[in-house]
Every structure is written in C-alpha cells, then in structure tokens.
Enzyme design. Structure first.
Site, mmCIF file in Angstrom:
data_model
loop_
_atom_site.group_PDB
_atom_site.id
_atom_site.type_symbol
_atom_site.label_atom_id
_atom_site.label_comp_id
_atom_site.label_asym_id
_atom_site.label_seq_id
_atom_site.Cartn_x
_atom_site.Cartn_y
_atom_site.Cartn_z
ATOM 1 N N GLU A 280 34.229 4.041 -7.556
ATOM 2 C CA GLU A 280 35.258 3.686 -6.584
ATOM 3 C C GLU A 280 36.021 2.443 -7.044
ATOM 4 O O GLU A 280 35.424 1.460 -7.476
ATOM 5 C CB GLU A 280 34.594 3.414 -5.234
ATOM 6 C CG GLU A 280 35.537 2.954 -4.136
ATOM 7 C CD GLU A 280 34.808 2.481 -2.892
ATOM 8 O OE1 GLU A 280 35.451 2.418 -1.830
ATOM 9 O OE2 GLU A 280 33.598 2.184 -2.981
ATOM 10 N N LYS A 343 40.519 9.018 0.483
ATOM 11 C CA LYS A 343 39.365 8.868 1.358
ATOM 12 C C LYS A 343 39.729 9.185 2.796
ATOM 13 O O LYS A 343 40.749 8.715 3.313
ATOM 14 C CB LYS A 343 38.820 7.442 1.240
ATOM 15 C CG LYS A 343 37.510 7.210 1.968
ATOM 16 C CD LYS A 343 36.984 5.806 1.687
ATOM 17 C CE LYS A 343 35.659 5.549 2.379
ATOM 18 N NZ LYS A 343 35.142 4.198 2.118
ATOM 19 N N CYS A 393 32.313 6.358 -1.332
ATOM 20 C CA CYS A 393 31.481 5.320 -0.705
ATOM 21 C C CYS A 393 30.847 5.803 0.594
ATOM 22 O O CYS A 393 30.017 6.711 0.615
ATOM 23 C CB CYS A 393 32.330 4.067 -0.500
ATOM 24 S SG CYS A 393 31.396 2.622 0.047
#
Length: 522
Positions: A280, A343, A393
């Site tokens: 990330e 995301k 994440c």
C-alpha cells in the site's frame, strides 16, 4: 456479627467484578500476540458465573467491565498511532481509545443483560447465547461503517481443521461454536457444583457439533489440498520495503524508496515471478503526475519484464472537484496500466473525517493528501492469466469485500497494507490473523504485501507460507493456485449472520415489550 455480615456482602460484588475482569483478560490472551487460542473456549465462563442470578442491570455492568478490560488490552496500540503519527497529546490519545472501548464494551454489556433477562423466564434460553453474540458481532460490522476487528472466531485462526467451516458460515460460525462450548462447560460446572443433573443432552449436541466441524475440516484439508495441487499456478513476488513511516511522505526520501523497491524486485526476479506486488502506497507520490519519479518507476517495470501491482495515491476530477483515492495499479511488462482499484472501505480519521461538522477539531492522521473518496465495490484487476481481487489494508477485515470479489470471478486475493503505524505492538499480528479467514471463506489464495510486515502467502486452506518478520527488508516468492470454485459462503453470503441478527432483534424486542407491559400493569 453485623460487621462480619457486611464483609461477606461486600465480597460478593468484588468477586463478580474479579470474574468479569478475568473473562476480559482471557479473551485478549486468546488473540495475537499471545495466541493462546484455547483460552477462548473457557474465557466466557467467569463472566457467565458473575452474571448468574443477577438483575439485568447488574449483568449489563459486569458485561461492560469484561468488555472494557478486553478491548483496552486488545486495542492499546491505538494510543501509539494517535500520539506518534497523529501528533496528538498522550491524554487526547488515551481519550480517543477510551471512547472506542466504551462503545465496543456496550456489545458485551448488552449481551449479558439480554441473556440474563431471557434466562430469567426459562433457563433454556441460555442456549440462545451463541446466536445472540453472533447477531451482535454482525451488527458491529455494519453499524457506523463497521468495526469487526478480531471477532471471537478470529482467535482460532491457527486451528486449521476447525476454521474450514468458514466456507459455509464465515468467521461467525467459529464465534458461535466457541460461545456454545463456553455455555455448555459453564452449565456442566454449575450442575456439578450444585449436585444437579449434568446436562448430557447439551453436552452431546455441542460435542457433536464440534466433532462434525472437525470432521468436515479434515475432509476439506484433504479435498481442497488435491484441488490446490492440481490447479494452475501463478508465480508471484512480494516486496517488503520496510519504509519508516516518518520518512514515507518526505519528498527527499521518495527516490530512495524507489531504489529500495528496485533492489527487492531484482532479488525476486531470480525466481521468475509473473507478478511483483508492492505494498500500500509503496509509491509515495501521484503516479503519472510526478514526471521524474513516474519515469523512474516505469523503467523499473520495463526492466523487470513482468506484471506489477503497486499501491499509490491517486486522484480524479468530477464536476470540477478533485477526488483523492487510495489505489492499487496493475501494469503489464511494457509498463501499460491495465487497471486501477480504488479502496472502498476507508479508515475513519485515517483516510477521511466522519462527522466533521460535529467534531471540527478532529482531523486526519495522514495529512499527505486530502480526504479519500471510496471506489467501486467488487472491482477486479485483470491480466490474460488471472483476475485479481485487491483488498487495501483495513479492507481485509471485512468478509463481504472479499466475498464479492470471489463472486465476480477473482482467481486469488491480494492484500496490500502499510502496518508501520502499529510498531511492534500486537496490531500487525491481529491484522494478519483476519486475512487467514478471507482465504478460507472464499477458497482463494491471499497474497499479503506489507510495508513493514507481516507479508505472507495464505493458501485456500488457511495455511501460511513465506511469512516475513516485522521491520526487515524482505522478499517472498511463491506460486499461488488459481481457483474458480465458488463456496457456499461466496454464493449465499451472510445467511447465518442475518438469522442471528434477526433472532437478536426479536429477543430484544420481546424483552422490551415485556418490560413495557409489566410497567403498565402495575
């Protein structure tokens, strides 16, 4: 005599509090770093003993104490994140943790109060406990954007035969089974203490359920192992750059970041990976906006002559407004972008600020970019050989995101993350434990690339390979199986959880109605 009587009376509440505290500590010890998973099977017994024959109000308080002890010892690392990276005073950091703990403790408090209220009508209502708890866990995963961090079932992530039921019930099935075992053991212990009949029927039912899950798990380990060995493989490489969070967004360190990942990539090329994965925001700049750094990165891709999946911030424009995203780019060996995943489930106060109007003094921990905007749920990144489902994440703790990706045809999952925030606390280990269930639920391998670790490859049975240590530069290479089989959980989703949530609502509604009717009749 009166003095002795008062002392005896005083010891009762203190003992109940001690039992509630014991349950909270046992629950935490069953999770990483301790990983004493067996404690989860007895952790609820002290709490059940403390609330037995109490009023609903007292049970609520004791459940709240157990929850408070559990969540503050489980999530203590949040203060370090707030203080070190949010630049908040220690007092404010602890205040934020306590607010979160107070909220989470309400779930165990509500469970205790409702269970006591139901069992007062009939002791048999205690067997609703596993379903009530799962209903509360599922509600916690939905309410206020959701925070299903380390649900009870996650404590069993190392117990491979038992976690295989997750392809039917998800992690919530393990939560229910563990609570059921606690209840039957408590009831058996109570029967022995009071010389009542041992609840053999309940013991047999829970024992049979556990044995059935164990048998099913061993069957899965054999059956899916055959499928995994016979499936086409895709060689991948995970690069763990170990970039210090304090330097990550420093413009003077950006080129060094690229050099470090280039070195790691070159090391991995000896194994001939078809896909190289960087974590990330491994690119701490806007790809295609910073001309010098973008050119250098594209040269790395072209020299490697393989596919790349890398994390980077990105932005787009809509109606004259700039929208920021936390993204993952997929590039082919010629450095052409094949796709971008943005995301979907953002971290409150990490990537956006909820309720900004009510709390204007609270800002984001990450100030390198503006508030992020979520992307499209279930989007895949595709190559001619495989379709990849990316979880960035925090997203890996949400089963629904991985489930939708598998349903959309993902051959395997990739979790890219930056856990540098957590230091050497329990958090990186807790975060990793939840990724294991995404692999089992979907029967998709999950490749995890983390900036500071833990990076690893998790196969469709939850077996962990190539696990890297924390805070070291590392490369992990493996061949991931490409599977297409859809599990029950992927196809039908949260049926079990929804049933439990419905039962919770019915029981809570019935008790409120009964309480209201009782007051009116007086």
């Amino acid at each position: 005599m009166p003095k002795v009587s008062r002392n005896k009376a005083a010891r009762g509440p203190l003992l109940d509090i001690a039992l509630a505290v014991t349950s909270g500590l046992l629950l935490t010890a069953s999770f990483p770093k301790f990983d004493w998973w067996g404690l989860a099977w007895i952790a609820w017994i002290p709490l059940l003993g403390s609330i037995r024959n109490k009023s609903s109000g007292t049970a609520f308080k004791l459940g709240f104490i157990a929850g408070g002890i559990h969540y503050i010892s489980l999530l203590y690392w949040i203060t370090g994140v707030m203080k070190t990276y949010g630049q908040l005073p220690a007092l404010v950091s602890w205040g934020i943790l306590l607010l979160l703990v107070l909220y989470l403790s309400l779930y165990l408090a509500a469970f205790s109060a409702l269970l006591i209220s139901l069992t007062r009508q009939s002791p048999r209502w205690i067997w609703t406990a596993p379903f009530l708890w799962v209903g509360l866990e599922y509600f916690r995963a939905l309410f206020l954007s959701g925070f299903p961090w380390e649900n009870l079932g996650y404590s069993q992530y190392k117990l491979l035969p038992l976690i295989q039921i997750s392809d039917i019930f998800g992690v919530y099935g393990l939560s229910a089974l563990v609570v059921a075992a606690n209840v039957v053991l408590f009831e058996t212990w109570q029967a022995v203490q009071t010389k009542r009949a041992i609840p053999w029927k309940a013991l047999l039912i829970v024992g049979f359920a556990t044995a059935a899950c164990w048998f099913y798990g061993n069957w899965c380990l054999a059956h899916f192992d055959t499928l995994v060995r016979g499936a086409p493989k895709w060689p991948i490489a995970l690069a763990q750059g170990n970039i210090d969070q304090s330097k990550k967004w420093d413009p003077t360190f950006q080129l060094e970041t690229l050099h470090r990942y280039e070195r790691l990539t070159e090391r991995s090329l000896e194994e001939g990976p078809a896909l190289v994965i960087w974590p990330e925001t491994a690119l701490p700049f806007y790809l295609f906006e910073n001309e010098r750094l973008t050119r250098r990165f594209l040269e790395i891709v072209q020299d490697a002559k393989t596919y790349f999946l890398v994390g980077s911030p990105s932005f787009s424009s809509e109606n004259g407004k700039v929208l920021y995203h936390n993204s993952a780019y997929l590039l082919d060996p010629d450095a052409n972008v094949l796709g971008r995943y943005d995301k979907v489930h953002l971290v409150p106060y990490g990537e956006y600020v909820p309720l900004k109007g009510l709390f204007p003094f609270l800002g984001k921990i990450v100030e390198a970019v503006g508030d992020f905007v979520p992307g499209k749920k279930g989007q895949l990144l595709s190559t001619p050989s495989a379709d990849v489902g990316v979880l960035i994440c925090f997203e890996v703790i949400f089963p629904e995101l991985a489930r939708v990706m598998a349903a959309n045809g993902a051959h395997f999952l990739v979790n890219i993350t930056n856990d540098a925030w957590f230091g050497r606390s329990s958090a990186p280990h807790q975060h990793f434990s939840m990724a294991v269930f995404r692999a089992v639920e979907t029967r998709r391998a999950c490749a995890r690339a983390a900036n500071t670790g833990i990076s690893a490859v998790i196969d469709p049975l939850g077996r962990v390979y190539k696990k890297t240590p924390l805070f070291e530069e590392a490369v992990a290479t493996a061949s991931v199986p490409l599977l297409e089989k859809q599990t029950f959980y992927v196809t039908y989703g949260h049926l079990f959880e929804k049933f439990c949530l419905g039962l919770l609502a019915l029981c809570a509604g019935w008790r409120m109605y009964a309480a209201y009717s009782g007051k009116r009749s007086k």
